[in-house]
Design an enzyme around this catalytic site. Structure first.
Site, mmCIF file in Angstrom:
data_model
loop_
_atom_site.group_PDB
_atom_site.id
_atom_site.type_symbol
_atom_site.label_atom_id
_atom_site.label_comp_id
_atom_site.label_asym_id
_atom_site.label_seq_id
_atom_site.Cartn_x
_atom_site.Cartn_y
_atom_site.Cartn_z
ATOM 1 N N LYS A 1 0.844 -1.201 0.000
ATOM 2 C CA LYS A 1 0.000 0.000 0.000
ATOM 3 C C LYS A 1 0.877 1.249 0.000
ATOM 4 C CE LYS A 1 -0.395 -0.401 5.026
ATOM 5 N NZ LYS A 1 -1.260 -0.882 6.134
ATOM 6 N N MET B 1 12.601 24.343 2.214
ATOM 7 C CA MET B 1 11.817 23.478 1.325
ATOM 8 C C MET B 1 12.728 22.654 0.421
ATOM 9 S SD MET B 1 8.749 24.419 -1.348
ATOM 10 C CE MET B 1 7.699 25.221 -0.176
ATOM 11 N N TYR C 1 16.927 30.379 7.362
ATOM 12 C CA TYR C 1 15.757 31.145 7.798
ATOM 13 C C TYR C 1 15.788 31.421 9.288
ATOM 14 C CZ TYR C 1 13.304 30.532 3.351
ATOM 15 O OH TYR C 1 12.928 30.578 2.052
ATOM 16 N N ARG D 1 -11.193 -0.504 14.847
ATOM 17 C CA ARG D 1 -11.284 0.452 13.741
ATOM 18 C C ARG D 1 -12.356 -0.040 12.761
ATOM 19 N NH1 ARG D 1 -5.153 1.323 11.646
ATOM 20 N NH2 ARG D 1 -5.800 -0.605 10.631
HETATM 21 C C1 LIG Z 1 -0.575 -1.973 6.718
HETATM 22 C C2 LIG Z 1 -1.232 -3.263 7.101
HETATM 23 C C3 LIG Z 1 -0.472 -4.436 7.265
HETATM 24 C C4 LIG Z 1 1.056 -4.441 7.223
HETATM 25 O O1 LIG Z 1 1.542 -3.993 8.474
HETATM 26 P P1 LIG Z 1 3.115 -3.932 8.808
HETATM 27 O O2 LIG Z 1 3.153 -3.504 10.229
HETATM 28 O O3 LIG Z 1 3.698 -2.921 7.890
HETATM 29 O O4 LIG Z 1 3.661 -5.295 8.587
HETATM 30 C C5 LIG Z 1 -1.147 -5.629 7.478
HETATM 31 N N1 LIG Z 1 -2.502 -5.659 7.570
HETATM 32 C C6 LIG Z 1 -3.257 -4.541 7.458
HETATM 33 C C7 LIG Z 1 -4.737 -4.647 7.590
HETATM 34 C C8 LIG Z 1 -2.657 -3.315 7.239
HETATM 35 O O5 LIG Z 1 -3.407 -2.220 7.135
#
Ligand SMILES: *Cc1c(COP(=O)(O)O)cnc(C)c1O
Length: 376
Positions: free
Chosen positions: A38, A313, A265, A135
C-alpha cells in the site's frame, strides 16, 4: 528526458527479496505470504517491488485502495490482490473489473458488490472481524448471521476471515492473545467452523513475534522494507532484515563563515566559531522533515556531520568544518550507509518522534527512485 537534480533514493531489490524470504522462513512452508505494498510500497515504489516479489513466490499482494491496485493490474500482475481498507461506495465495479478481494466490514458493502458483479461471476470477499483493533470489522457475535445473509446474495462469496492486530509489536502484552481468543471463538461457532475458512491476522510484528497468529496467510509490510516493526528494539539487524533504502544528495555550495554568523531562515543557527557550512540539495518538500531541527546528522566522506539551522523546502545547511574534503558536488547520505557510518531509518524516525513507516511514506514524490536490480 531532462536530467534531474542529484538527489535520489536507491532501492535495493535484492534486500527486499531477502526480507521477504525472512518472512517466508518465519511462517514456514504451509503459510502464504502476501506482501503489503500500500501507499506505493511504503513510498519506495510498488511496481518494481511487486515484480521481484511476484517472482520470489509471493502468493498475493495487499494494498489499501482500489486506486493502488489498478496500476498493479495494469502492469500485468495476475496474482490475487487484497484491499485492506475495503471498498468505498462507487468503487464496486472497479473491484469486479480488476478482480480484487476486498476486506468487507459491513453488510451494505457485500450487497453493493453483489449488485456490481457481472452475471456469472463471483467476487471473493474477506470478512473482516473486529477482534480488538476497534477500527473496522464485524462484531464477533454478528459473523454467523452475516454469513447466512451472504449466502442469499449472488455474485459474491466469503473467501475467508481476516482481522488486524492492534498491539503485535508489544511482545509481552496480552492484547494479541485476547484478539486470538476472540478469533478462535468466532471460528468455533458451528455456522463458521463448518466452512473451514482460511484466516489471516498477522502483520510483520505478528508474524515475527506471535507464531499462533500465522493461520493461512500473513500480511507483512514494514519488514519487507528493512525496518523493524518493534520500536525501538529488536533492531533490523537482530531480526536479520536488510536495509532497503538509501537516500543521497550533493553539496551545492560551501561557505567559510566567521564566528557569530547566522545561517538559514530566522538565523536560528549562529556559528560559534569560524565554520565551513555546506548547502545540500534536499528539503522538507522531499520528505526531509523540518521537525528534526537541531537533532540531525548526515554522512559525508564516511563521517557524520550535523545539520544546522532550519530545514528549508529545497535545501539544508550542514556544518562540515571537521571534514576538509567536503566540497561542491560531494555526496551526502541522508539515510543509509557511507563507509563505517550508517543513518538507519529508525534514527530518522526517532528524531522526528515518529516511526519508520511515516518516514518512508513522507519521502517526496519529486525524489527519483533508482532500483538496484537483482543479480540474475
Ligand atoms: C498496513 C497493514 C499491514 C502491514 O503492516 P506492517 O506492520 O507494515 O507489517 C497488514 N494488515 C493490514 C490490515 C494493514 O493495514
Amino acid at each position: 528526458m531532462a536530467t534531474t537534480r542529484p538527489t535520489w533514493l536507491t532501492i535495493d531489490l535484492e534486500a527486499v527479496v531477502h526480507n521477504f524470504q525472512q518472512a517466508q522462513e518465519a511462517v514456514g512452508p504451509g503459510v502464504e505470504v502476501w506482501p503489503v505494498v500500500k501507499a506505493d510500497g511504503y513510498g519506495l515504489g510498488a511496481l518494481p517491488i511487486v515484480e521481484v516479489l511476484d517472482k520470489a513466490g509471493a502468493s498475493g499482494f495487499c494494498v489499501a485502495l482500489v486506486e493502488e491496485a489498478a496500476p498493479l493490474r495494469a502492469s500485468g500482475l495476475q496474482k490475487p490482490i487484497s484491499l485492506l481498507s475495503g471498498v468505498f461506495e462507487g468503487q464496486e465495479k472497479a473491484v469486479a473489473q480488476l478482480d480484487l478481494r476486498a476486506f468487507v466490514f459491513n453488510k451494505e458493502q457485500a450487497e453493493r458488490l453483489s449488485e456490481a458483479a457481472p452475471a456469472g461471476t463471483l467476487i471473493p470477499l474477506w470478512i473482516k472481524i473486529n477482534t480488538g483493533m476497534n477500527r473496522l470489522g464485524f462484531d464477533p457475535e454478528d459473523v454467523a448471521s452475516f454469513l447466512a445473509e451472504m449466502d442469499l446474495l449472488t455474485g459474491v462469496w466469503p473467501a475467508g476471515l481476516v482481522s488486524h492486530l492492534a498491539c503485535a509489536d508489544d511482545v509481552e502484552g496480552d492484547v494479541t492473545n485476547r484478539q486470538l481468543r476472540i478469533m478462535e471463538a468466532v471460528l468455533s461457532h458451528p455456522e463458521v467452523a463448518a466452512r473451514q475458512f482460511p484466516v489471516s491476522m498477522a502483520n510483520s510484528a505478528g508474524l515475527l513475534a506471535h507464531p499462533d497468529t500465522h493461520f493461512a496467510w500473513v500480511r507483512p509490510g514494514i519488514m519487507l522494507y528493512g525496518a523493524s516493526p518493534f520500536y525501538p528494539a529488536p533492531s533490523p539487524v537482530e531480526l536479520n532484515l536488510k536495509p532497503v533504502a538509501t537516500w543521497t544528495s550533493v553539496i551545492m555550495q560551501v561557505h567559510d563563515l566567521s564566528e557569530g554568523t547566522g545561517v538559514g531562515y530566522g538565523h536560528s543557527f549562529v556559528t560559534g566559531e569560524a565554520s565551513r557550512i555546506a548547502t545540500v540539495a534536499v528539503g522538507y518538500a522531499d520528505g526531509f522533515s523540518r521537525h528534526q531541527e537541531g537533532r540531525i546528522d548526515v554522512l559525508l566522506h564516511g563521517r557524520r556531520a550535523p545539520v544546522v539551522g532550519r530545514v528549508s523546502m529545497d535545501m539544508i545547511s550542514v556544518d562540515v568544518t571537521h571534514i576538509p574534503e567536503a566540497a561542491e558536488g560531494s555526496l551526502v547520505t541522508l539515510m543509509g550507509r557511507d563507509g563505517e557510518e550508517e543513518i538507519p531509518v529508525e534514527e530518522i524516525a526517532g528524531r522526528m518522534n515518529t516511526i519508520p513507516y511515516e518516514v518512508f511514506c513522507n519521502l517526496g514524490r519529486r525524489v527519483p527512485r533508482r532500483y538496484l536490480p537483482l543479480d540474475d
